[in-house]
Design a protein around this motif. Structure first.
Motif, mmCIF file in Angstrom:
data_model
loop_
_atom_site.group_PDB
_atom_site.id
_atom_site.type_symbol
_atom_site.label_atom_id
_atom_site.label_comp_id
_atom_site.label_asym_id
_atom_site.label_seq_id
_atom_site.Cartn_x
_atom_site.Cartn_y
_atom_site.Cartn_z
ATOM 1 N N ILE A 1 -6.089 -3.222 -0.197
ATOM 2 C CA ILE A 1 -4.960 -3.707 0.626
ATOM 3 C C ILE A 1 -5.215 -3.432 2.107
ATOM 4 C CG2 ILE A 1 -2.510 -3.373 1.151
ATOM 5 C CD1 ILE A 1 -2.053 -2.814 -1.813
ATOM 6 N N LEU A 2 -5.711 -2.227 2.377
ATOM 7 C CA LEU A 2 -5.979 -1.862 3.785
ATOM 8 C C LEU A 2 -7.069 -2.740 4.383
ATOM 9 C CD1 LEU A 2 -5.810 2.048 3.583
ATOM 10 C CD2 LEU A 2 -4.096 0.492 4.511
ATOM 11 N N LEU A 3 -8.142 -2.990 3.627
ATOM 12 C CA LEU A 3 -9.219 -3.851 4.132
ATOM 13 C C LEU A 3 -8.727 -5.279 4.347
ATOM 14 C CD1 LEU A 3 -12.265 -2.648 1.974
ATOM 15 C CD2 LEU A 3 -11.956 -2.397 4.454
ATOM 16 N N PHE A 4 -7.884 -5.762 3.418
ATOM 17 C CA PHE A 4 -7.334 -7.106 3.554
ATOM 18 C C PHE A 4 -6.437 -7.199 4.793
ATOM 19 C CE2 PHE A 4 -4.094 -10.372 2.513
ATOM 20 C CZ PHE A 4 -4.944 -11.473 2.440
ATOM 21 N N THR A 5 -5.614 -6.165 5.010
ATOM 22 C CA THR A 5 -4.724 -6.132 6.182
ATOM 23 C C THR A 5 -5.542 -6.082 7.470
ATOM 24 O OG1 THR A 5 -3.101 -4.920 4.864
ATOM 25 C CG2 THR A 5 -2.761 -4.964 7.249
ATOM 26 N N LEU A 6 -6.594 -5.243 7.457
ATOM 27 C CA LEU A 6 -7.465 -5.148 8.628
ATOM 28 C C LEU A 6 -8.093 -6.495 8.947
ATOM 29 C CD1 LEU A 6 -8.876 -3.374 10.766
ATOM 30 C CD2 LEU A 6 -10.672 -2.916 9.061
ATOM 31 N N SER A 7 -8.531 -7.200 7.905
ATOM 32 C CA SER A 7 -9.128 -8.535 8.092
ATOM 33 C C SER A 7 -8.119 -9.500 8.714
ATOM 34 C CB SER A 7 -9.623 -9.084 6.753
ATOM 35 O OG SER A 7 -10.583 -8.234 6.179
ATOM 36 N N LEU A 8 -6.861 -9.406 8.233
ATOM 37 C CA LEU A 8 -5.806 -10.268 8.797
ATOM 38 C C LEU A 8 -5.623 -10.016 10.292
ATOM 39 C CD1 LEU A 8 -2.909 -10.330 6.151
ATOM 40 C CD2 LEU A 8 -4.404 -12.205 6.827
ATOM 41 N N TYR A 9 -5.531 -8.719 10.631
ATOM 42 C CA TYR A 9 -5.312 -8.372 12.042
ATOM 43 C C TYR A 9 -6.503 -8.775 12.911
ATOM 44 C CZ TYR A 9 -1.012 -5.785 11.041
ATOM 45 O OH TYR A 9 0.267 -5.456 10.686
ATOM 46 N N ASP B 1 -3.899 5.233 -7.036
ATOM 47 C CA ASP B 1 -4.985 4.248 -7.160
ATOM 48 C C ASP B 1 -5.545 3.948 -5.764
ATOM 49 O OD1 ASP B 1 -6.726 2.227 -7.735
ATOM 50 O OD2 ASP B 1 -5.271 0.961 -8.804
ATOM 51 N N PHE B 2 -6.497 4.799 -5.340
ATOM 52 C CA PHE B 2 -7.047 4.635 -3.992
ATOM 53 C C PHE B 2 -7.856 3.353 -3.843
ATOM 54 C CE2 PHE B 2 -6.332 9.249 -4.030
ATOM 55 C CZ PHE B 2 -5.636 9.396 -2.827
ATOM 56 N N GLY B 3 -8.442 2.865 -4.917
ATOM 57 C CA GLY B 3 -9.191 1.611 -4.863
ATOM 58 C C GLY B 3 -8.288 0.447 -4.511
ATOM 59 N N TYR B 4 -7.132 0.397 -5.175
ATOM 60 C CA TYR B 4 -6.166 -0.672 -4.891
ATOM 61 C C TYR B 4 -5.639 -0.577 -3.452
ATOM 62 C CZ TYR B 4 -1.805 -3.348 -5.158
ATOM 63 O OH TYR B 4 -0.782 -4.238 -4.920
ATOM 64 N N ILE B 5 -5.329 0.658 -3.052
ATOM 65 C CA ILE B 5 -4.832 0.875 -1.681
ATOM 66 C C ILE B 5 -5.898 0.493 -0.658
ATOM 67 C CG2 ILE B 5 -4.085 2.633 -0.028
ATOM 68 C CD1 ILE B 5 -2.767 4.103 -2.403
ATOM 69 N N GLY B 6 -7.167 0.847 -0.959
ATOM 70 C CA GLY B 6 -8.259 0.501 -0.040
ATOM 71 C C GLY B 6 -8.421 -0.999 0.128
ATOM 72 N N ALA C 1 0.838 -1.207 0.000
ATOM 73 C CA ALA C 1 0.000 0.000 0.000
ATOM 74 C C ALA C 1 0.866 1.247 0.000
ATOM 75 C CB ALA C 1 -0.918 -0.010 1.221
ATOM 76 N N THR C 2 1.942 1.225 0.780
ATOM 77 C CA THR C 2 2.858 2.382 0.830
ATOM 78 C C THR C 2 3.539 2.583 -0.512
ATOM 79 O OG1 THR C 2 3.277 1.909 3.175
ATOM 80 C CG2 THR C 2 4.809 3.393 2.071
ATOM 81 N N ASN C 3 3.982 1.466 -1.094
ATOM 82 C CA ASN C 3 4.614 1.560 -2.423
ATOM 83 C C ASN C 3 3.638 2.099 -3.458
ATOM 84 O OD1 ASN C 3 7.153 0.650 -1.662
ATOM 85 N ND2 ASN C 3 6.640 -1.511 -2.010
ATOM 86 N N ALA C 4 2.393 1.622 -3.444
ATOM 87 C CA ALA C 4 1.376 2.083 -4.393
ATOM 88 C C ALA C 4 1.107 3.569 -4.211
ATOM 89 C CB ALA C 4 0.085 1.273 -4.210
ATOM 90 N N LEU C 5 1.061 4.006 -2.931
ATOM 91 C CA LEU C 5 0.834 5.414 -2.636
ATOM 92 C C LEU C 5 2.002 6.261 -3.139
ATOM 93 C CD1 LEU C 5 -0.974 7.520 -1.205
ATOM 94 C CD2 LEU C 5 0.313 7.056 0.902
ATOM 95 N N PHE C 6 3.218 5.765 -2.882
ATOM 96 C CA PHE C 6 4.414 6.518 -3.313
ATOM 97 C C PHE C 6 4.508 6.571 -4.834
ATOM 98 C CE2 PHE C 6 8.932 6.638 -4.489
ATOM 99 C CZ PHE C 6 9.323 7.812 -3.857
ATOM 100 N N ASP C 7 4.313 5.432 -5.480
ATOM 101 C CA ASP C 7 4.381 5.392 -6.946
ATOM 102 C C ASP C 7 3.305 6.275 -7.579
ATOM 103 O OD1 ASP C 7 6.492 3.632 -6.746
ATOM 104 O OD2 ASP C 7 5.248 1.829 -7.046
ATOM 105 N N GLY C 8 2.100 6.237 -7.009
ATOM 106 C CA GLY C 8 1.012 7.062 -7.512
ATOM 107 C C GLY C 8 1.311 8.534 -7.358
ATOM 108 N N LEU C 9 1.915 8.881 -6.222
ATOM 109 C CA LEU C 9 2.269 10.281 -5.963
ATOM 110 C C LEU C 9 3.332 10.747 -6.962
ATOM 111 C CD1 LEU C 9 1.826 12.722 -4.114
ATOM 112 C CD2 LEU C 9 3.659 11.832 -2.643
ATOM 113 N N MET C 10 4.340 9.888 -7.203
ATOM 114 C CA MET C 10 5.386 10.238 -8.171
ATOM 115 C C MET C 10 4.796 10.376 -9.576
ATOM 116 S SD MET C 10 8.313 10.575 -6.606
ATOM 117 C CE MET C 10 7.292 11.444 -5.389
#
Length: 617
Positions: free
Chosen positions: A101-109, A94-99, A75-84
């Motif tokens: 990833i975040l939902l998947f990570t939240l589910s894991l935790y 790509d906020f959809g892709y990042i979202g 997610a951090t890489n996607a955010l950084f690459d998108g910003l660049m």
């Protein structure tokens, strides 16, 4: 006072349970770690399936929590690459892709937390069941132990097994198994993830570990002696406070306040200095570890930045790696701490199993005889006994006692009077000869059945925390309230009970200090009367009552013991004039026997004892 205190302290007091040596204090080491651990693992055998499930759940929970940072790195890489890309004008974030990833990570935790909760719930149940079973086994063991075991040890030593040691075992067991599994899984999983991101950064992180270990070992080695002194003197000072508090009246009566205070201050001074040094030295561990850890972070940041510039790794990988570095050092600390706890747990388990493996006395003999309709005939046939077989204290004693007779046992202190009673109730077995009840060798009678035939009133009163009604009813649990009151009246206890707040429903506190010593004695006599046993044993039963009450009790006993065999241990010879047989003991042997008048006419040792009491009076 402090010297005596140290030698008489129970193990719990010696170990200084009120305080703690600190997080890095050395654990108490078992004498035989391997053997004790084998016994503990064997004891855990009944719960092996549940423990295996806990291990699986702990590993699963750890794996999911370890994977989290690596996924978040995407997610951090996607955010950084998108910003660049947005800055370069070639795209956007790509906020959809990042979202996703975040939902998947939240589910894991969340899943990891649920699994952790499940394994904690199961492990807590296992540890509590083991503690429950251990306490039950110890309590049952106490009932099968010979009296000699308890007379050679302090009460605190046995109580420490049931309370401190079992608590230590249960609590540490609950924490240590899951902690070890979690820590090892975290360590391995984190190392794998770090290697997957960058072997070079992993090498830099691992290099700092030996430096931390060397520094920590030096600090621990320096602090250990101070922790030992702290624990030792914490036990001393706790015992000193307890001793002074319990003997406060004596301290004041002899004007020893200054000496006691001086003794306390000297002990407290040693405790203060050792505690200050141990806490200070152990306190510098964390700054040292943080300093070394920060050096590692600096190395990781620099190498990570260089690798990111070269395009080997992404910014998110650096962020994930730093999280893994934090996770990597934490389980190492936890494992070191758990090893310390496991040592204490194994030492506690060793003491518990040592007690459970103590030799038991035989409860039911092979050729057991259950007495029915006990009459009360007692026979001593050439009885010999010694607490140590090489030191006989009762040489050769014989006597035939008919049902309903009153037998008094007299003699100087240490003559063996109480020993005779202990042999009669099979607290100890004779070395030679036989003791018979109604013609049956008492060794053929199960101990529990034998003791049903006896009622006892001891010089040392024993009352428990409960109402007066409950304490008297302890003599016969199925007795009605009316029978309890009748027994109290017979013991001349009814009058004072009615004068107390709430009467028979008054609750005696823990040491029954809310009634006088004489009143305690009357309650124990009422309890013995209620038991309605065929053989009564009175060991200085009237020692704590006044002369008037003593006369009343003697009169009540004479009437209530009609038809019952009674053994009376007495120092005041005036109380046993009407005994059918008086056994005169000296140095463990019966040197004279007969009734009061016969013994006076012999003008022997009994006559000397009797006359000396009245001369001194």
């Amino acid at each position: 006072m402090s010297e005596n205190n140290n030698s008489n302290m129970t193990p719990a007091r010696q170990r200084g349970r009120i305080g703690s040596g600190g997080r890095f204090a050395p654990g108490e080491k078992p004498k035989n770690f391997k053997g004790s651990m084998k016994k503990l693992i064997s004891y855990l055998g009944a719960y092996k399936i549940a423990i295996f499930i806990v291990m699986i759940l702990a590993a699963v929970a750890t794996v999911f929590s370890v994977v989290g940072p690596k996924i978040m790195a995407k997610a951090t890489n996607a955010l950084f690459d998108g910003l660049m890309s947005k800055i370069a004008g070639t795209g956007g974030i790509d906020f959809g892709y990042i979202g996703k990833i975040l939902l998947f990570t939240l589910s894991l935790y969340i899943f990891s937390s649920v699994v952790s909760f499940a394994q904690g719930w199961i492990m807590t149940g296992i540890s509590q069941k083991i503690s429950y079973k251990l306490r039950k086994d110890i309590s049952e063991k106490i009932g099968r132990m010979p009296m000699g075991y308890f007379e050679s040890r302090t009460y605190g030593e046995v109580l420490s097994r049931i309370t401190n040691d079992v608590d230590t075992l249960g609590t540490t067991l609950n924490q240590s198994i899951t902690q070890i599994i979690t820590s090892v899984a975290t360590l391995v999983g984190t190392l794998v993830m770090m290697l997957s991101i960058s072997p070079l950064m992993t090498l830099i992180s691992i290099v700092i570990l030996p430096i931390s270990a060397i520094l920590l070992s030096l600090v621990i080695k320096k602090s250990q002696k101070h922790f030992r002194t702290q624990q030792e003197y914490l036990g001393h000072i706790n015992g000193l406070v307890e001793e002074t508090y319990s003997g406060h009246t004596v301290v004041q009566a002899f004007n020893k306040e200054e000496e006691t205070l001086k003794d306390f201050c000297n002990t407290n001074d040693v405790l203060y200095k050792s505690a200050w040094k141990s806490q200070f030295i152990s306190g510098i561990m964390m700054p040292i570890m943080q300093f070394v850890g920060n050096l590692g972070y600096a190395g990781v940041a620099i190498s990570g930045g260089l690798l990111a510039i070269k395009g080997v790794i992404g910014i998110g990988d650096i962020q994930a790696f730093i999280q893994y570095v934090k996770q990597f050092t934490q389980p190492i600390q936890q494992i070191a701490q758990v090893i310390n706890q496991v040592q204490s747990m194994t030492a506690a388990a060793e003491r518990v199993f040592e007690f459970l493996e103590e030799e038991e006395e035989e409860q039911v003999p092979d050729n057991a005889v259950i007495p029915e309709n006990v009459v009360g005939d007692v026979s001593f046939d050439h009885v010999s006994f010694g607490y140590n077989k090489d030191k006989i204290i009762i040489g050769d004693f014989s006597a035939d006692i008919k049902a309903g007779q009153k037998i008094a046992i007299v003699g100087p202190t240490g003559a063996g009077k109480t020993t005779m009673v202990k042999l009669l109730m099979r607290f100890y077995d004779v070395n030679g000869g036989t003791i018979s009840l109604d013609g049956t060798d008492i060794r053929r009678i199960p101990r529990g059945e034998l003791r049903k035939s006896f009622g006892m009133v001891l010089q040392d009163t024993w009352l428990f925390n409960g109402t007066i009604m409950e304490n008297i009813r302890y003599g016969r649990l199925d007795a009605t309230d009316e029978e309890v009151i009748a027994a109290a009246k017979a013991a001349h206890a009814h009058h004072f009970i009615k004068s107390l707040p709430n009467g028979y429903d008054m609750v005696l506190n823990e040491d029954a200090s809310n009634v006088s010593q004489g009143q305690k004695q009357l309650l124990t006599i009422a309890r013995a009367i209620l038991s309605d046993s065929k053989v009564m044993i009175l060991d200085e039963a009237t020692s704590s009552v006044d002369t008037r009450t003593e006369v009343l009790i003697q009169d009540a006993m004479d009437r209530l013991m009609s038809g019952r065999t009674s053994f009376i241990i007495a120092h005041r010879l005036s109380t046993i004039k009407n005994a059918d047989i008086i056994l005169v003991m000296k140095d463990g042997d019966i040197i004279e026997q007969g009734n009061h008048q016969e013994l006076l006419e012999k003008n022997g040792f009994y006559a000397q004892l009797y006359n000396s009491q009245f001369e001194s009076a």
